[in-house]
Design a protein around this motif. Structure first.
Motif, PDB file in Angstrom:
ATOM      1  N   LEU A 172       0.831  -1.208   0.000  1.00  0.00           N
ATOM      2  CA  LEU A 172       0.000   0.000   0.000  1.00  0.00           C
ATOM      3  C   LEU A 172       0.864   1.255   0.000  1.00  0.00           C
ATOM      4  CD1 LEU A 172      -3.179   0.618   0.517  1.00  0.00           C
ATOM      5  CD2 LEU A 172      -2.366   1.317   2.761  1.00  0.00           C
ATOM      6  N   LEU A 173       1.918   1.256   0.831  1.00  0.00           N
ATOM      7  CA  LEU A 173       2.773   2.436   0.952  1.00  0.00           C
ATOM      8  C   LEU A 173       3.577   2.696  -0.322  1.00  0.00           C
ATOM      9  CD1 LEU A 173       4.153   1.928   4.577  1.00  0.00           C
ATOM     10  CD2 LEU A 173       2.495   3.628   3.825  1.00  0.00           C
ATOM     11  N   LEU A 174       3.905   1.621  -1.039  1.00  0.00           N
ATOM     12  CA  LEU A 174       4.745   1.782  -2.231  1.00  0.00           C
ATOM     13  C   LEU A 174       3.918   1.851  -3.514  1.00  0.00           C
ATOM     14  CD1 LEU A 174       7.635  -0.690  -1.348  1.00  0.00           C
ATOM     15  CD2 LEU A 174       7.747   1.788  -1.380  1.00  0.00           C
ATOM     16  N   HIS A 175       2.590   1.800  -3.394  1.00  0.00           N
ATOM     17  CA  HIS A 175       1.694   1.844  -4.557  1.00  0.00           C
ATOM     18  C   HIS A 175       1.984   0.723  -5.538  1.00  0.00           C
ATOM     19  CE1 HIS A 175       0.523   5.739  -3.057  1.00  0.00           C
ATOM     20  NE2 HIS A 175       1.780   6.104  -3.062  1.00  0.00           N
ATOM     21  N   VAL A 176       2.170  -0.481  -5.021  1.00  0.00           N
ATOM     22  CA  VAL A 176       2.302  -1.635  -5.916  1.00  0.00           C
ATOM     23  C   VAL A 176       1.323  -2.712  -5.463  1.00  0.00           C
ATOM     24  CG1 VAL A 176       4.729  -1.264  -6.501  1.00  0.00           C
ATOM     25  CG2 VAL A 176       4.152  -2.635  -4.513  1.00  0.00           C
ATOM     26  N   HIS A 177       1.123  -3.705  -6.319  1.00  0.00           N
ATOM     27  CA  HIS A 177       0.198  -4.781  -5.985  1.00  0.00           C
ATOM     28  C   HIS A 177       0.831  -5.706  -4.949  1.00  0.00           C
ATOM     29  CE1 HIS A 177      -2.465  -8.301  -6.662  1.00  0.00           C
ATOM     30  NE2 HIS A 177      -3.346  -7.346  -6.938  1.00  0.00           N
ATOM     31  N   ARG A 178       0.006  -6.349  -4.119  1.00  0.00           N
ATOM     32  CA  ARG A 178       0.606  -7.203  -3.086  1.00  0.00           C
ATOM     33  C   ARG A 178       1.313  -8.415  -3.674  1.00  0.00           C
ATOM     34  NH1 ARG A 178      -3.592 -11.023  -2.448  1.00  0.00           N
ATOM     35  NH2 ARG A 178      -5.547 -10.113  -3.126  1.00  0.00           N
ATOM     36  N   MET A 179       0.912  -8.824  -4.885  1.00  0.00           N
ATOM     37  CA  MET A 179       1.623  -9.927  -5.540  1.00  0.00           C
ATOM     38  C   MET A 179       3.064  -9.520  -5.856  1.00  0.00           C
ATOM     39  SD  MET A 179       0.320 -12.764  -5.645  1.00  0.00           S
ATOM     40  CE  MET A 179       1.563 -13.545  -6.680  1.00  0.00           C
TER      41      MET A 179
END
Ligand SMILES: [Zn+2]
Length: 292
Positions: free
Chosen positions: A81-88
Motif C-alpha cells: 500500500l505504501l509503495l503503490h504496488v500490488h501485493r503480488m
C-alpha cells in the motif's frame, strides 16, 4: 564485465576472448542504458543485466525501500500500500530480496571465518496461521557484537492445552526441531572458533548437537527465566540476564518483523516466507542496526 559467454555449449564458455560490444538498450524501469554484448564465436547475445539477480524485474526502483519497510515492522500488505504496488509484487519481491540478503549474509560469514569467540543460541516460538500450528525459529547470535549469525525455521507440534485439540483438527504434526538446529549449526560452524564459549538455556536437545558440531567448545547452559514484560517475553525483568545479547536480538526480531509480534493480526501463512522475511531482516540488522 566479469563473466564471458553464457552459452554452455560454446568453446569459449565464460571466457572473454570473442566478446564484443553490441549496442545498448534503454531500460525504462530505472531509466538506464544497458550495454549489450555478443559472442563472436557462437553468436550468443547478452547484456550486463543478464547475470543480475534482478534480471527481468519491472520495478527495480522500489527494491531498496521495500527491503527497509519489511525489516522495519511493516506487513507485506502495508508495504504494498505504501509503495503503490500490488501485493503480488511484494510477494515476488520477498523471494528476490531474501535471495539477495542470503548472498550478502554468506559473504559476511565468510569474512568472519573462525572469528566468533562467544556464541549464544536459543529458540523463539511463533505460529503458522493458528496457535495450533506452532513454528520454532532457532537463532544464533555473536554475543560480543550482537551480529545475528543465522536463523532457521521448523514446525513443532502444539503444546499445552492446545495439543489435544490440534491433533484432533490437524492430525499428527511432526517435530522438525532437530533438523532446524542441525541446519543452523551446519551453516555457522565455519565461523565459530574451536575453543569458543557457547551459551544457551537448558533445553534437553541442545547438548548433543553442541557436542557433535563444536566438540572443543566451552558449553554452558543457564536456567531460563520466564519473561514478565507483556509483549516482550524475551526481555526479562531480572537483574542480570546471562543470555541478554540473545534475548535482546529475539526482542528485536519480534519488534521488527511484523509477523513475529505477539498478539497480532498478522501471522505467517507459509514457513518458507517466514524464513525469507527473517533473512531479509538479519542482513538489515547486521548492516544498519548494530555498531560496526
Ligand atoms: Zn560463445
Amino acid at each position: 564485465m566479469k563473466r564471458g559467454c553464457p552459452n554452455i555449449d560454446c568453446r569459449y564458455y565464460q571466457k572473454n576472448d570473442y566478446i564484443v560490444k553490441d549496442g545498448t538498450y534503454y531500460r525504462r524501469d530505472d531509466s538506464r542504458f544497458i550495454q549489450r554484448y555478443k559472442c563472436k564465436h557462437c553468436g550468443k547475445k547478452f547484456s550486463s543485466a543478464t547475470f543480475s539477480l534482478a534480471c527481468h524485474q519491472k520495478k527495480r526502483r522500489i527494491n531498496f525501500k521495500l527491503n527497509a519497510l519489511l525489516a522495519s515492522g511493516n506487513s507485506m500488505r502495508r508495504s504494498a500500500l505504501l509503495l503503490h504496488v500490488h501485493r503480488m509484487t511484494v510477494t515476488r519481491k520477498l523471494i528476490y530480496l531474501a535471495k539477495k540478503a542470503r548472498q550478502l549474509h554468506q559473504e559476511r560469514l565468510n569474512n568472519l571465518a573462525n572469528q566468533i569467540e562467544h556464541l549464544q543460541f536459543d529458540d523463539l516460538v511463533t505460529i503458522e496461521h493458528t496457535k495450533m500450528k506452532p513454528l520454532t525459529v532457532t537463532l544464533a547470535v555473536d554475543a560480543k557484537k550482537r551480529t545475528i549469525l543465522g536463523a532457521e525455521v521448523g514446525q513443532i507440534p502444539a503444546f499445552g492445552h492446545l495439543a489435544e485439540k490440534s491433533r484432533r483438527k490437524y492430525g499428527y504434526r511432526e517435530s522438525q526441531h532437530k533438523d532446524t538446529i542441525k541446519r543452523l549449526f551446519e551453516s555457522i560452524k565455519h565461523v565459530i572458533k574451536k575453543d569458543a564459549l557457547i551459551e544457551s538455556d537448558e533445553h534437553h536437545l541442545y547438548p548433543q548437537f553442541v557436542k557433535s558440531f563444536f566438540p572443543a567448545s566451552n558449553y554452558r547452559q543457564f536456567k531460563g527465566e520466564r519473561g514478565c514484560v507483556v509483549g516482550q517475553g524475551e526481555l526479562k525483568k531480572v537483574h542480570f540476564d546471562p543470555l541478554f545479547m540473545l534475548n535482546h536480538s529475539c526482542a528485536m526480531l519480534r519488534a521488527n518483523i511484523n509477523r513475529l509480534i505477539r498478539k497480532t493480526w498478522c501471522t505467517t501463512k507459509d514457513p518458507k516466507s517466514l524464513k525469507d522475511h527473517l533473512d531479509i531482516y538479519i542482513e538489515f540488522h547486521n548492516r544498519y542496526l548494530i555498531p560496526a
